[in-house]
Scaffold this motif. Structure first.
Motif, mmCIF file in Angstrom:
data_model
loop_
_atom_site.group_PDB
_atom_site.id
_atom_site.type_symbol
_atom_site.label_atom_id
_atom_site.label_comp_id
_atom_site.label_asym_id
_atom_site.label_seq_id
_atom_site.Cartn_x
_atom_site.Cartn_y
_atom_site.Cartn_z
ATOM 1 N N MET A 111 -43.386 -36.511 -34.706
ATOM 2 C CA MET A 111 -43.629 -35.079 -34.528
ATOM 3 C C MET A 111 -42.396 -34.370 -33.979
ATOM 4 S SD MET A 111 -46.465 -33.141 -32.133
ATOM 5 C CE MET A 111 -47.862 -33.923 -32.946
ATOM 6 N N TYR A 112 -41.807 -34.928 -32.910
ATOM 7 C CA TYR A 112 -40.704 -34.227 -32.251
ATOM 8 C C TYR A 112 -39.360 -34.494 -32.922
ATOM 9 C CZ TYR A 112 -44.216 -32.957 -28.932
ATOM 10 O OH TYR A 112 -45.349 -32.419 -28.383
ATOM 11 N N ILE A 113 -39.213 -35.635 -33.573
ATOM 12 C CA ILE A 113 -38.026 -35.841 -34.404
ATOM 13 C C ILE A 113 -38.016 -34.810 -35.529
ATOM 14 C CG2 ILE A 113 -36.987 -37.381 -36.121
ATOM 15 C CD1 ILE A 113 -37.689 -39.726 -34.280
ATOM 16 N N SER A 114 -39.162 -34.613 -36.160
ATOM 17 C CA SER A 114 -39.256 -33.632 -37.246
ATOM 18 C C SER A 114 -38.977 -32.223 -36.751
ATOM 19 C CB SER A 114 -40.653 -33.699 -37.887
ATOM 20 O OG SER A 114 -40.890 -34.954 -38.473
ATOM 21 N N ILE A 115 -39.541 -31.871 -35.600
ATOM 22 C CA ILE A 115 -39.329 -30.532 -35.058
ATOM 23 C C ILE A 115 -37.854 -30.272 -34.802
ATOM 24 C CG2 ILE A 115 -39.655 -29.136 -32.967
ATOM 25 C CD1 ILE A 115 -42.535 -30.118 -32.877
ATOM 26 N N TYR A 116 -37.176 -31.229 -34.181
ATOM 27 C CA TYR A 116 -35.766 -31.010 -33.848
ATOM 28 C C TYR A 116 -34.860 -31.103 -35.072
ATOM 29 C CZ TYR A 116 -36.356 -30.508 -28.849
ATOM 30 O OH TYR A 116 -36.692 -30.008 -27.615
ATOM 31 N N LEU A 117 -35.237 -31.899 -36.050
ATOM 32 C CA LEU A 117 -34.456 -31.913 -37.289
ATOM 33 C C LEU A 117 -34.625 -30.595 -38.042
ATOM 34 C CD1 LEU A 117 -34.934 -35.560 -38.613
ATOM 35 C CD2 LEU A 117 -32.856 -34.540 -37.674
ATOM 36 N N LEU A 118 -35.808 -30.002 -37.976
ATOM 37 C CA LEU A 118 -35.998 -28.674 -38.569
ATOM 38 C C LEU A 118 -35.124 -27.647 -37.859
ATOM 39 C CD1 LEU A 118 -39.871 -28.551 -39.135
ATOM 40 C CD2 LEU A 118 -38.084 -28.894 -40.840
ATOM 41 N N CYS A 119 -34.946 -27.821 -36.547
ATOM 42 C CA CYS A 119 -34.036 -26.939 -35.807
ATOM 43 C C CYS A 119 -32.600 -27.134 -36.270
ATOM 44 C CB CYS A 119 -34.139 -27.212 -34.311
ATOM 45 S SG CYS A 119 -35.618 -26.546 -33.549
ATOM 46 N N CYS A 120 -32.207 -28.395 -36.491
ATOM 47 C CA CYS A 120 -30.851 -28.677 -36.986
ATOM 48 C C CYS A 120 -30.622 -28.024 -38.336
ATOM 49 C CB CYS A 120 -30.633 -30.192 -37.094
ATOM 50 S SG CYS A 120 -30.562 -31.064 -35.513
ATOM 51 N N ILE A 121 -31.622 -28.111 -39.209
ATOM 52 C CA ILE A 121 -31.520 -27.481 -40.524
ATOM 53 C C ILE A 121 -31.410 -25.967 -40.378
ATOM 54 C CG2 ILE A 121 -32.795 -27.008 -42.658
ATOM 55 C CD1 ILE A 121 -33.940 -29.835 -42.469
ATOM 56 N N SER A 122 -32.176 -25.399 -39.466
ATOM 57 C CA SER A 122 -32.159 -23.955 -39.264
ATOM 58 C C SER A 122 -30.802 -23.470 -38.774
ATOM 59 C CB SER A 122 -33.247 -23.561 -38.246
ATOM 60 O OG SER A 122 -34.497 -24.040 -38.642
ATOM 61 N N VAL A 123 -30.254 -24.167 -37.777
ATOM 62 C CA VAL A 123 -28.938 -23.788 -37.246
ATOM 63 C C VAL A 123 -27.865 -23.960 -38.316
ATOM 64 C CG1 VAL A 123 -27.173 -24.352 -35.539
ATOM 65 C CG2 VAL A 123 -29.578 -24.310 -34.863
ATOM 66 N N ASP A 124 -27.964 -25.041 -39.089
ATOM 67 C CA ASP A 124 -26.987 -25.282 -40.158
ATOM 68 C C ASP A 124 -27.019 -24.158 -41.191
ATOM 69 O OD1 ASP A 124 -25.150 -27.248 -41.664
ATOM 70 O OD2 ASP A 124 -26.735 -26.826 -43.120
ATOM 71 N N ARG A 125 -28.208 -23.765 -41.609
ATOM 72 C CA ARG A 125 -28.325 -22.670 -42.580
ATOM 73 C C ARG A 125 -27.804 -21.363 -41.989
ATOM 74 N NH1 ARG A 125 -27.872 -24.594 -47.101
ATOM 75 N NH2 ARG A 125 -26.830 -26.077 -45.741
ATOM 76 N N CYS A 126 -28.050 -21.159 -40.716
ATOM 77 C CA CYS A 126 -27.573 -19.936 -40.054
ATOM 78 C C CYS A 126 -26.052 -19.883 -40.055
ATOM 79 C CB CYS A 126 -28.119 -19.878 -38.634
ATOM 80 S SG CYS A 126 -27.667 -18.382 -37.727
ATOM 81 N N LEU A 127 -25.412 -21.030 -39.774
ATOM 82 C CA LEU A 127 -23.953 -21.075 -39.767
ATOM 83 C C LEU A 127 -23.386 -20.840 -41.161
ATOM 84 C CD1 LEU A 127 -23.338 -24.138 -37.417
ATOM 85 C CD2 LEU A 127 -23.004 -21.718 -36.888
ATOM 86 N N VAL A 128 -24.046 -21.397 -42.178
ATOM 87 C CA VAL A 128 -23.570 -21.241 -43.561
ATOM 88 C C VAL A 128 -23.609 -19.776 -43.982
ATOM 89 C CG1 VAL A 128 -24.134 -21.732 -45.974
ATOM 90 C CG2 VAL A 128 -24.166 -23.573 -44.285
ATOM 91 N N VAL A 129 -24.689 -19.096 -43.612
ATOM 92 C CA VAL A 129 -24.856 -17.710 -44.033
ATOM 93 C C VAL A 129 -24.016 -16.755 -43.178
ATOM 94 C CG1 VAL A 129 -26.518 -15.824 -44.230
ATOM 95 C CG2 VAL A 129 -27.154 -18.125 -44.967
ATOM 96 N N THR A 130 -23.988 -16.986 -41.863
ATOM 97 C CA THR A 130 -23.322 -16.065 -40.944
ATOM 98 C C THR A 130 -21.807 -16.265 -40.929
ATOM 99 O OG1 THR A 130 -25.308 -16.167 -39.558
ATOM 100 C CG2 THR A 130 -23.352 -15.138 -38.608
ATOM 101 N N PHE A 131 -21.382 -17.517 -40.960
ATOM 102 C CA PHE A 131 -19.938 -17.830 -40.935
ATOM 103 C C PHE A 131 -19.599 -18.768 -42.094
ATOM 104 C CE2 PHE A 131 -21.525 -17.472 -36.538
ATOM 105 C CZ PHE A 131 -20.864 -16.320 -36.137
ATOM 106 N N PRO A 132 -19.673 -18.282 -43.334
ATOM 107 C CA PRO A 132 -19.509 -19.159 -44.506
ATOM 108 C C PRO A 132 -18.151 -19.850 -44.577
ATOM 109 C CG PRO A 132 -19.437 -16.844 -45.129
ATOM 110 C CD PRO A 132 -19.872 -16.885 -43.712
ATOM 111 N N LEU A 133 -17.083 -19.189 -44.167
ATOM 112 C CA LEU A 133 -15.754 -19.788 -44.261
ATOM 113 C C LEU A 133 -15.458 -20.677 -43.055
ATOM 114 C CD1 LEU A 133 -13.742 -16.715 -45.604
ATOM 115 C CD2 LEU A 133 -14.725 -18.625 -46.893
#
Length: 344
Positions: A111-133
């Motif tokens: 449960m908590y591994i999944s929750i925190y990995l979803l957070c990792c995915i969220s932060v990663d997507r945020c960085l890609v969109v906000t700071f693409p270069l």
């Protein structure tokens, strides 16, 4: 109904149970949920595991996060028959204290591994969109593996510490001829405190990370010059997919867990006959359903791959290639066997 108890009462009948769990259709409903989670979770994870591995071989950061999710889900899925058997036997465990603790360990760790990995995915997507270069220099496969390993290590160590401290006994209720696994009533003060910590660190904090990340993603994805129209669509789908998993699988369970703990702390009488036990009795079925609902994350996690890839067609293409390769290998093997037979 529970007997009337005056506010001044401090003792109760020791033979009375806080929560009465008997034979009922509730067990059949819960067993059905776990059977569905087991069957479809196993099928979906097996179907997407190969394509995800192909992404990992290409050093795809998102693929590494999805593979780590899939591994955690598979470990949990392999213990799910134990919970199916538990509810088939009307909340009678029958497998001993240690097996109960190990099964719960995989349940809550996933449960908590999944929750925190979803957070990792969220932060990663945020960085890609906000700071693409700028993010390209930091988003490496080593960076992704390190995050996944960190999540696994932290969650696993914390749960092992809890099991060791509890001496593997608190999870299993064997009082008054009970044989329940992770259904111990009334709640104990250390468990109530631990539940509040779980809600804060395991739900509220990740919820804030997800909210901030996807607020920035959905606000800026349309103006991001480094993403194509197709890539922007995938980012939006992934955002809604992660939010959906979090809302359906994790939010109901943690909200009710918080309410249970607060009711415990605010009740003067914790034993049978008090307001706390009456609340637990009235919400037992609902809480069991919320816990079962959290198991559906192993079904929904593979859907994230479909949302960020070319959909089901890419999964079909992978397995067609595997079937073609297998057919070719069998043909070559047959030719070689015939050639060797002719030589003899």
């Amino acid at each position: 109904m529970y007997p009337t108890v005056t506010p001044q009462a401090t003792t109760t009948n020791s033979t009375e149970k806080c929560v009465k769990i008997g034979d009922s259709a509730v067990s059949d409903v819960l067993m059905s949920v776990y059977i569905l989670a087991f069957v479809f979770g196993l099928i979906f994870n097996v179907l997407t595991l190969g394509p995800i591995w192909q992404q990992v071989r290409r050093q795809n950061v998102l693929g590494i996060f999805l593979l780590s999710l899939s591994i955690s889900d598979m470990l949990f899925i392999f213990t799910m028959p134990l919970w199916i058997n538990y509810y088939r036997n009307n909340h009678n465990w029958g497998l001993g204290v240690n097996v109960c603790s190990v099964a719960g360990f995989f349940y809550y760790s996933n449960m908590y591994i999944s929750i925190y990995l979803l957070c990792c995915i969220s932060v990663d997507r945020c960085l890609v969109v906000t700071f693409p270069l700028r993010s390209k220099t930091h988003r490496t496969s080593r960076y992704a593996w390190a995050q996944c390993a960190g999540v696994y290590i932290v969650v696993t160590v914390l749960h092992i510490m809890v099991l060791v401290k509890d001496d593997l006994k608190d999870a299993h209720d064997d009082l008054d001829k009970n044989d329940r696994c992770y259904e111990t009533y009334p709640m104990k003060p250390p468990i109530a405190l631990f539940n509040l910590v779980r809600v804060g660190i395991g739900f509220v904090l990740p919820l804030l990370v997800l909210a901030v990340s996807y607020w920035k993603v959905l606000a800026t994805v349309g103006q991001s010059p480094g993403l194509t129209t197709q890539a922007k669509k995938k980012v939006r789908l992934l955002s809604f997919g992660v939010i959906g998993i979090f809302s359906v699988c994790y939010a109901p369970y943690h909200i009710l867990l918080l309410v249970r703990s607060l009711v415990f702390y605010n009740s003067e009488i914790k034993g049978p006959g008090g307001s706390y036990c009456e609340f637990e009795q009235n919400t037992h079925f609902l809480f069991s359903c919320m816990l079962a609902l959290s198991s559906l994350n192993c079904v929904m996690d593979p859907v994230l791959y479909v949302l960020v890839s070319n959909g089901i067609e890419e999964v079909k293409l992978f397995w067609r290639r595997q079937q073609s390769t297998l057919t070719t290998d069998n043909t070559v093997l047959t030719i070689r066997v015939k050639a060797n037979a002719n030589l003899i």
